[in-house]
Design an enzyme around this catalytic site. Structure first.
Site, short mmCIF file in Angstrom:
data_model
loop_
_atom_site.label_atom_id
_atom_site.label_comp_id
_atom_site.label_asym_id
_atom_site.label_seq_id
_atom_site.Cartn_x
_atom_site.Cartn_y
_atom_site.Cartn_z
N LYS A 55 0.84 -1.21 0.00
CA LYS A 55 0.00 0.00 0.00
C LYS A 55 0.87 1.26 0.00
CE LYS A 55 -0.26 -0.35 5.01
NZ LYS A 55 -0.98 -0.94 6.15
N ARG A 101 -10.39 -0.58 14.49
CA ARG A 101 -10.11 0.29 13.36
C ARG A 101 -10.95 -0.16 12.17
NH1 ARG A 101 -4.12 0.88 10.73
NH2 ARG A 101 -4.68 -1.22 10.04
N TYR A 148 16.22 29.86 8.96
CA TYR A 148 15.02 30.56 9.44
C TYR A 148 15.03 30.68 10.95
CZ TYR A 148 12.53 30.38 4.94
OH TYR A 148 12.13 30.54 3.65
C1 LIG Z 1 -0.21 -1.90 6.75
C2 LIG Z 1 -0.86 -3.17 7.13
C3 LIG Z 1 -0.12 -4.37 7.12
C4 LIG Z 1 1.38 -4.40 6.98
O1 LIG Z 1 1.90 -3.97 8.22
P1 LIG Z 1 3.47 -3.85 8.52
O2 LIG Z 1 3.53 -3.44 9.94
O3 LIG Z 1 3.98 -2.78 7.61
O4 LIG Z 1 4.10 -5.15 8.24
C5 LIG Z 1 -0.81 -5.56 7.33
N1 LIG Z 1 -2.16 -5.55 7.57
C6 LIG Z 1 -2.88 -4.42 7.60
C7 LIG Z 1 -4.33 -4.48 7.86
C8 LIG Z 1 -2.27 -3.19 7.39
O5 LIG Z 1 -2.98 -2.07 7.44
#
Ligand SMILES: *Cc1c(COP(=O)(O)O)cnc(C)c1O
Length: 348
Positions: free
Chosen positions: A35, A130, A244
């Site tokens: 992702k 979530r 800055y």
């Molecule tokens: C991002 C995500 C993963 C991968 O998690 P990592 O900690 O990067 O290995 C797996 N499952 C879900 C539901 C996620 O949102």
């Protein structure tokens, strides 16, 4: 050329996947989470490299990302969408042959009404609160969904980067109870869960950050290097300020290099006066504020000023930078901007 150079080591990426694949055990499928554009490194590049290494299942956050990964991979590998089936997604899900992980009764209904024969998976909430259906919802949905043969049922751990956190065992118990006897392949573990051991693996692991060289996969090979070119060098007198708001004042005569790279490139402004750049083995402190496109570095102690300095490299990985900035390696990676010249090492 004044852009920084982001080097992506595809051999290290593939090697990290193979290592997590070995950790996942022989009967467990090791997928890859790609992702957010492959955690900022390029979803197509990452997915092709990992498919070459042997990955047959990929996870993205939203359908649009899935379509891009399908474009890069062609037909064959499974592509799952964590965000499930949102209004208006049906055409894209069908065209790119994506598997939405349905998160709610609403999404299940949408899926069965708009694409009743299409593949789908289900996401359950085991305590993170979530995404996914809670136990009571799942009880209502299971008799409708299971006869339609879901491809996968998954949940996600909230604290898998902390092995002793009791939440891990609680979520494992909650998920196990929800999927017991369901007859569908199951998945609970991301990178952290993969490292927690076989009890957490079920039928598929789906690591992300570990592939890209980040914690909690301590043995990961680093995948990225970031080198920033020096645009100008100047000498400042004792008592002069740099940058800055004058947050750094030269304690003695100093030589300051101004480098191309700033917070618009994902070099977080919270790193101001807090990190170090590297000339081979020699640390050079970042002094003053990080600006949008520039940062300033104390190079007084270098015999000569090189053409570029490393911000991410052998002496300072993404997690070191994250610690200095008060964040996590995930944010360092996904913040990497679009302005870098991208250089690829290794790969097929
Ligand atoms: C991002 C995500 C993963 C991968 O998690 P990592 O900690 O990067 O290995 C797996 N499952 C879900 C539901 C996620 O949102």
């Amino acid at each position: 050329m004044a852009s920084g150079t982001l080097t992506i080591d595809l051999d290290a990426l593939a090697s990290n996947w193979r290592a997590l694949n070995r950790a996942s055990g022989a009967a467990v499928q090791t997928a890859a989470t790609v992702k957010a554009g492959g955690y900022g490194l390029g979803a197509g590049l990452v997915a092709r490299t990992l498919a070459e290494a042997g990955a047959r299942a990929f996870f993205v956050a939203i359908a649009e990302e899935g379509a891009a990964v399908r474009e890069a991979l062609g037909p064959g590998p499974a592509i799952y969408v964590y965000g499930g089936h949102m209004p208006g997604d049906a055409d894209l899900l069908a065209a790119a042959d994506l598997v939405p992980m349905l998160n709610s009764i609403e999404q299940v209904t949408r899926q069965f009404e708009t694409m009743p024969d299409a593949p789908f998976g289900l996401q359950l909430d085991s305590g993170m609160n979530r995404l996914g259906m809670e136990a009571a919802e799942w009880q209502a949905v299971a008799p409708l969904a299971l006869p339609r043969r879901p491809r996968l049922i998954m949940s996600h751990l909230a604290s898998s980067d902390v092995p002793n956190d009791p939440m891990n065992r609680e979520q494992l118990a909650a998920f196990s109870a929800m999927v017991e006897g369901c007859g569908v392949p199951c998945s609970l573990a991301a990178t952290g869960g993969t490292l927690l051991g076989a009890a957490y693996h079920f039928d598929m692991t789906r690591p992300g950050i570990g592939l890209y060289g980040g914690r909690p996969f301590a043995e990961a090979r680093p995948v990225v290097r970031l080198s920033l070119p020096v645009i100008q060098v100047r000498d400042v007198a004792e008592g002069e300020i740099v940058g800055y708001s004058g947050t750094w004042t030269a304690p003695a005569p100093a030589r300051i290099a101004t480098l191309s790279g700033g917070y618009a490139d994902g070099i977080l402004r919270s790193l101001s006066n807090r990190t170090t750049l590297w000339h081979d083995d020699i640390p050079c402190p970042l002094v003053g504020r990080v600006s949008m496109d520039l940062l300033t570095v104390d190079v007084t102690h270098l015999p000569e000023v090189p053409a570029a300095l490393d911000l991410i490299g052998p002496h300072q990985g993404i997690d070191d930078l994250a610690d200095q900035a008060g964040t996590i390696g995930y944010e360092i990676l996904t913040a990497l901007g679009g302005r870098y010249a991208r250089q690829v090492l290794g790969g097929a």
